[in-house]
Design a protein around this motif. Structure first.
Motif: not given
Length: 160
Positions: A41, A46, A59-60, A64, A67, A72-73, A75
């Motif tokens: 990770h 952003d 994922p980044n 998190i 969220k 996460v986009e 992933y």
């Protein structure tokens, strides 16, 4: 005397709620513990600024905490984490710390499904609360709190 008991009861009830809203772990210790997470990770904000270099297997983890899980986009999450997300799982410090202890057991409990599995095989034996507290420092709530004193200072300058 009745008012004293009422005030005492209100305080006793409020304390657990306040405890839940504050960090369970030590963010500074979590930053050190995050070294174990960096193999998979990274934390990139952003704007694209790298906060923690790391792998791209996972994922980044920027933002998190707070969220919805599995969103996460860019992933591809496992089916069971997606199911937990669809069931309403939102990451907070407590459930993130629990997930870090044993991701598969966490999903099995959350989904009430003995066959549920996590793509994340790593387990933190200790320090999960600290890593969750560290990740929370990159959440929208933490950023809003960091910006709030500046907003208060600007308001104070207007009134002076």
């Amino acid at each position: 005397m009745k008012h004293i008991y009422s005030a005492l009861l209100a305080t006793v009830i409020a304390v657990p709620a306040l405890a839940d809203s504050h960090s369970m772990g030590d963010a500074d210790a979590g930053e050190k513990q995050f070294g174990k997470c960096k193999a998979c990770h990274m934390i990139v904000d952003d704007a694209g600024e790298t906060i923690q270099r790391g792998g791209k297997v996972g994922p980044n983890l920027y933002g998190i905490i707070g969220k919805q899980a599995g969103t996460v986009e860019d992933y591809r999450y496992g089916d069971d984490l997606v199911a937990a997300s669809e069931a309403g799982l939102v990451w907070d410090e407590a459930n993130m710390a629990e997930y870090l202890l044993n991701p598969t057991d966490f999903l099995r409990t959350t989904l009430d499904d003995k066959k549920a599995r996590s793509k994340m095989s790593f387990r933190m034996r200790k320090g999960g609360e600290d890593v969750a507290a560290y990740l929370a420092t990159f959440s929208p709530e933490a950023e809003a709190a960091a910006d709030a004193p500046m907003a208060d200072d600007a308001e104070a300058e207007k009134t002076e």
